[in-house]
Scaffold this motif. Structure first.
Motif, mmCIF file in Angstrom:
data_model
loop_
_atom_site.group_PDB
_atom_site.id
_atom_site.type_symbol
_atom_site.label_atom_id
_atom_site.label_comp_id
_atom_site.label_asym_id
_atom_site.label_seq_id
_atom_site.Cartn_x
_atom_site.Cartn_y
_atom_site.Cartn_z
ATOM 1 N N SER A 20 5.813 9.664 -3.785
ATOM 2 C CA SER A 20 6.994 10.335 -4.344
ATOM 3 C C SER A 20 7.203 11.727 -3.770
ATOM 4 C CB SER A 20 6.875 10.411 -5.863
ATOM 5 O OG SER A 20 5.730 11.178 -6.230
ATOM 6 N N ARG A 21 6.166 12.294 -3.150
ATOM 7 C CA ARG A 21 6.294 13.640 -2.594
ATOM 8 C C ARG A 21 6.740 13.624 -1.134
ATOM 9 N NH1 ARG A 21 1.482 13.984 -5.602
ATOM 10 N NH2 ARG A 21 0.166 13.832 -3.739
ATOM 11 N N ARG A 22 6.949 12.444 -0.576
ATOM 12 C CA ARG A 22 7.360 12.333 0.814
ATOM 13 C C ARG A 22 8.836 11.966 0.926
ATOM 14 N NH1 ARG A 22 3.996 14.932 4.201
ATOM 15 N NH2 ARG A 22 1.816 14.491 3.665
ATOM 16 N N ASP A 23 9.470 12.463 1.964
ATOM 17 C CA ASP A 23 10.869 12.144 2.230
ATOM 18 C C ASP A 23 10.932 10.874 3.065
ATOM 19 O OD1 ASP A 23 13.518 11.980 2.856
ATOM 20 O OD2 ASP A 23 13.631 13.874 3.972
ATOM 21 N N LEU A 24 11.340 9.782 2.435
ATOM 22 C CA LEU A 24 11.424 8.495 3.109
ATOM 23 C C LEU A 24 12.880 8.071 3.317
ATOM 24 C CD1 LEU A 24 8.685 6.555 1.054
ATOM 25 C CD2 LEU A 24 8.376 8.112 3.001
ATOM 26 N N SER A 25 13.773 9.024 3.221
ATOM 27 C CA SER A 25 15.205 8.715 3.199
ATOM 28 C C SER A 25 15.743 8.137 4.505
ATOM 29 C CB SER A 25 16.004 9.967 2.832
ATOM 30 O OG SER A 25 15.798 10.994 3.804
ATOM 31 N N THR A 26 15.005 8.289 5.611
ATOM 32 C CA THR A 26 15.510 7.781 6.885
ATOM 33 C C THR A 26 15.245 6.295 7.081
ATOM 34 O OG1 THR A 26 13.450 8.460 7.964
ATOM 35 C CG2 THR A 26 15.308 10.018 8.042
ATOM 36 N N LEU A 27 14.350 5.725 6.281
ATOM 37 C CA LEU A 27 14.011 4.305 6.448
ATOM 38 C C LEU A 27 15.242 3.431 6.259
ATOM 39 C CD1 LEU A 27 10.617 4.069 4.507
ATOM 40 C CD2 LEU A 27 10.947 4.004 6.993
ATOM 41 N N ARG A 28 15.471 2.524 7.210
ATOM 42 C CA ARG A 28 16.605 1.598 7.070
ATOM 43 C C ARG A 28 16.203 0.140 7.176
ATOM 44 N NH1 ARG A 28 18.607 -1.368 11.062
ATOM 45 N NH2 ARG A 28 17.973 -0.938 13.224
ATOM 46 N N LEU A 29 15.129 -0.161 7.953
ATOM 47 C CA LEU A 29 14.809 -1.557 8.211
ATOM 48 C C LEU A 29 13.324 -1.841 8.096
ATOM 49 C CD1 LEU A 29 15.635 -4.426 9.335
ATOM 50 C CD2 LEU A 29 15.065 -3.508 11.590
ATOM 51 N N ALA A 30 12.995 -2.888 7.342
ATOM 52 C CA ALA A 30 11.642 -3.426 7.273
ATOM 53 C C ALA A 30 11.698 -4.884 7.700
ATOM 54 C CB ALA A 30 11.081 -3.315 5.859
ATOM 55 N N VAL A 31 10.705 -5.303 8.464
ATOM 56 C CA VAL A 31 10.601 -6.713 8.857
ATOM 57 C C VAL A 31 9.185 -7.171 8.544
ATOM 58 C CG1 VAL A 31 10.823 -8.402 10.705
ATOM 59 C CG2 VAL A 31 12.264 -6.353 10.722
ATOM 60 N N MET B 57 0.823 -1.210 0.000
ATOM 61 C CA MET B 57 0.000 0.000 0.000
ATOM 62 C C MET B 57 0.859 1.262 0.000
ATOM 63 S SD MET B 57 -3.075 -1.175 2.586
ATOM 64 C CE MET B 57 -3.999 0.353 2.408
ATOM 65 N N LEU B 58 1.994 1.217 0.665
ATOM 66 C CA LEU B 58 2.910 2.357 0.617
ATOM 67 C C LEU B 58 3.432 2.556 -0.798
ATOM 68 C CD1 LEU B 58 4.972 1.793 3.894
ATOM 69 C CD2 LEU B 58 3.339 3.636 3.476
ATOM 70 N N LEU B 59 3.763 1.467 -1.467
ATOM 71 C CA LEU B 59 4.258 1.562 -2.842
ATOM 72 C C LEU B 59 3.195 2.107 -3.786
ATOM 73 C CD1 LEU B 59 6.198 -1.821 -2.985
ATOM 74 C CD2 LEU B 59 7.222 0.442 -3.301
ATOM 75 N N ASP C 178 12.300 1.335 -4.274
ATOM 76 C CA ASP C 178 11.315 2.422 -4.306
ATOM 77 C C ASP C 178 11.018 3.033 -2.940
ATOM 78 O OD1 ASP C 178 11.307 1.601 -6.896
ATOM 79 O OD2 ASP C 178 9.188 1.114 -7.019
ATOM 80 N N LEU C 179 11.108 2.223 -1.881
ATOM 81 C CA LEU C 179 10.874 2.762 -0.540
ATOM 82 C C LEU C 179 12.173 3.131 0.160
ATOM 83 C CD1 LEU C 179 7.983 0.451 0.761
ATOM 84 C CD2 LEU C 179 7.816 2.748 -0.202
ATOM 85 N N GLY C 180 13.282 2.620 -0.349
ATOM 86 C CA GLY C 180 14.577 3.035 0.164
ATOM 87 C C GLY C 180 15.084 2.301 1.379
#
Length: 516
Positions: free
Chosen positions: A269-280, A261-263, A297-299
Motif C-alpha cells: 500500500s505504500r508503493r505507487d503501482l499506478s503505472t501497471l496496465r497489463l498482467a499475463v 505475493m505482491l498482494l 488491488d494491484l491496479g
C-alpha cells in the motif's frame, strides 16, 4: 514481418535509435547503443571462429549482459543455447555436452555460488559475466570487460536454427527443443500483439531469460515493439514493488504466485503501482478471486491468461475484451496461427507454424511428440468451449485413479484456491493398497493465518465429491517449482510424507466409496 533476429534488432535501432531499450540499474541502453554492444559481442565471437552452424550457451541471470550476449550470439549467426541458472553442475555439463557448444557465457558468483568454478570441463571459449562483482582471473576465461570486436549481422535465414531450449526435465532428462528464427519471432510477435505491447511500455521481466517466456515473450517481444526491457535477476517481492514504482513499470507477466505475493506484501500500500496496465499469467489453476484482486488491488487495467510450452511457446492467449470468468477459467483462444484439437483422454494437440523443429539429436522423442500429421502431443489435458476457448484441466501424468474413478488434481486445487487461509496448493496421487491411489494435498498457508489439516479436508468434503477429497494433508512453506512456475509434482510424489504434518482423513463410509 522481419524474419531473423539480427534483422529485427537492426530495424529496432533504425526505427527508434534514442528510445530506451534496456534499463538495468545504472546501465541504460538506447536501441542504438544496444545494437552497438551486440555488434561488439558478435564481432568478438567471430574473431574466435564462432559463426554459422556453431552453438553458444548462456548461463546467467536476468541482467543487461544476458540481453547483449544472447542477441550477440544470434547476430553472429550462431545458435543460442540458454541454460538454467538453477541447474546443478552435472545438469549444466550435460546440456553443454549434448549441444556441443563452441562457447559459453556464464555468470561468476551468483547468489553466493560460483557457477563457473563448479564446472570441471569447459568449451573452447568462455566469457565470465560479473554479476556479483569482479573476481580473481581464471586462466583461459575471458572477462566481460575484455570482450571486443565488431561485425555486421551474419547472413542467417528465417529457417536457420535460432535457439535450442532445453525442457525443464519435470518428467526425466531434459530435451533440447529447436526453433528457427521465423518461429522465435513468430511467437514473440503473436504474444506482443495480444498484449498490445508498444514502445511506451516498460516491461519488468521477472521470468528467467533462459526460459522461453523471458527470452521470446520478453526480450524478442521488446525488440519487435520497442518496449523497454527492465530485467530482474531473481524475483523478490520487495524489490519488485520498488522496481514497479521507480521504473514506472506498465507490463508485468508472471506465474499466479507472483501476483499473490505482491498482494500479500506488507508494504504494497505504500508503493505507487499506478503505472501497471497489463498482467499475463497462466496455469491450470488461476482463481477468479485472484484475477479480481489483480484488477482492484494491484491496479492492472488488463489481466490475460495464456497457455504454451517450450515446444510451441505461445499456443493460446485470452483477449482484453474477455470477461473475468473467462479469463480466470480459460487460457484463451488459439494464437500465432495455431490449431488445437483434443486427442485421446482429452489430451491437447497443437499444430501450427511455430511448433518446434524437433528435439536435438533425438528423432525417437521427436516422433513421439509430433505425429505424422504434424500434431504436437502436449501431455496436457484440456477442454474446449463451444466458442473455442481452451481450458487446461491437468497433465495426463498427474491424473490418478482412486477406486476406479479418475481424479484430476487441478479440479481439487481449484477448490483449495478458494479457501481464505490457503495461498498455494498441489495435489498428487500416492499408492494405496485398497484404492490403488489416493490424493495427498500439499498446502502453503497464507502468512499469519492458522489452518489445520482437518479444516482443509472438511472444506474439500463440502465442495467435492467424496472420491476427489484428498486422504491426507501436508503443510509446506513453499511448493517446488520450475522456472516457468509449474509445480514439480514428481518431487512431491517421490518425497515421503512428513509424519508431523501429514494427517489422514477419516475412513470413507461404505456407501460413498468409489468403485470400478
Amino acid at each position: 514481418m522481419t524474419l531473423t533476429v539480427p534483422a529485427a534488432l537492426d530495424a529496432a535501432a533504425e526505427r527508434d535509435p534514442t528510445g530506451e531499450a534496456v534499463a538495468d540499474g545504472d546501465v541504460r541502453l538506447t536501441w542504438a547503443a544496444l545494437r552497438s554492444r551486440v555488434r561488439v559481442f558478435a564481432g568478438f565471437l567471430s574473431s574466435h571462429g564462432v559463426g554459422l552452424g556453431d552453438r553458444v550457451a548462456v548461463c546467467s541471470p536476468n541482467t543487461w549482459h544476458w540481453v547483449v550476449a544472447g542477441l550477440g550470439v544470434l547476430y553472429a549467426g550462431a545458435t543460442l543455447v540458454p541454460v538454467s541458472t538453477r541447474f546443478t553442475a552435472r545438469e549444466t555439463l550435460d546440456v553443454l555436452s549434448r549441444a556441443r557448444v563452441s562457447g559459453l557465457v556464464i555468470t561468476g558468483r551468483f547468489l553466493g555460488t560460483s557457477r563457473l568454478a563448479a564446472l570441471d570441463s569447459l568449451p573452447p571459449l568462455v566469457v565470465r559475466v560479473p554479476v556479483e562483482g569482479v573476481e580473481p582471473p581464471v586462466p583461459g576465461v575471458v572477462e566481460w570487460s575484455d570482450v571486443d570486436g565488431t561485425c555486421d549481422a551474419a547472413a542467417v535465414t528465417p529457417d536457420d536454427v535460432s535457439d535450442i531450449l532445453f525442457t525443464s526435465g519435470t518428467t526425466g532428462r531434459s530435451k533440447g527443443a529447436m526453433s528457427a528464427h521465423r518461429q522465435a519471432l513468430g511467437v514473440a510477435a503473436a504474444w506482443a500483439s495480444c498484449a498490445s505491447l508498444s514502445a511506451p511500455d516498460r516491461y519488468l521481466v521477472v521470468n528467467p531469460f533462459f526460459h522461453s517466456f523471458g527470452y521470446k515473450a520478453g526480450i524478442l517481444a521488446c525488440v519487435l515493439t520497442g518496449a523497454t526491457i527492465v530485467p530482474q535477476r531473481v524475483f523478490d517481492v520487495v524489490t519488485t514493488l520498488q522496481l514497479i514504482e521507480q521504473e514506472r513499470i506498465t507490463v508485468l507477466p508472471g506465474a499466479p504466485t507472483v501476483y499473490q505475493m505482491l498482494l500479500d506484501a506488507p508494504d504494497r500500500s505504500r508503493r505507487d503501482l499506478s503505472t501497471l496496465r497489463l498482467a499475463v499469467t497462466g496455469a491450470a489453476t488461476v482463481p477468479a478471486s485472484l484475477v479480481a484482486r489483480m484488477h482492484s488491488d494491484l491496479g492492472f487495467d488488463t489481466v490475460l491468461t495464456a497457455y504454451g510450452l517450450t515446444e510451441a511457446v505461445v499456443a493460446t492467449m485470452s483477449r482484453p475484451t474477455d470477461p473475468l470468468d473467462v479469463i480466470a477459467h480459460f487460457s484463451g483462444l488459439p494464437t500465432a496461427g495455431m490449431e488445437i484439437r483434443l486427442g485421446a483422454h482429452d489430451e491437447i494437440l497443437l499444430r501450427g507454424p511455430n511448433v518446434m523443429l524437433g528435439y536435438l539429436d533425438d528423432p525417437a522423442a521427436t516422433a513421439s511428440a509430433i505425429d505424422p500429421a504434424g500434431w504436437l502431443h502436449t501431455g496436457d489435458v484440456g477442454h474446449l468451449s463451444p466458442d473455442g476457448h481452451l481450458r487446461i484441466t491437468d497433465r495426463l501424468k498427474d491424473l490418478y485413479v482412486t477406486g476406479g474413478f479418475n481424479v484430476y488434481p487441478a479440479e481439487v486445487e481449484q477448490v483449495l484456491a478458494t479457501h481464505p487461509a490457503i495461498v498455494d496448493s498441489a495435489v498428487v496421487g500416492h499408492p494405496d493398497p485398497r484404492l490403488g491411489e489416493v490424493g495427498r494435498a500439499y498446502i502453503v498457508p497464507r502468512p499469519g493465518v492458522a489452518v489445520s489439516a482437518a479444516e482443509v479436508l472438511a472444506y474439500c468434503k463440502e465442495n467435492l465429491a467424496n472420491y476427489k477429497v484428498p486422504r491426507s494433508v501436508e503443510f509446506m512453506s513453499a511448493l517446488p517449482r520450475n522456472p516457468s512456475g509449474k509445480v514439480l509434482k514428481r518431487l512431491l510424489r517421490d518425497a515421503p510424507p512428513d509424519p508431523a504434518s501429514a494427517t489422514p482423513t477419516t475412513p470413507v463410509p461404505p456407501q460413498e466409496r468409489p468403485h470400478a
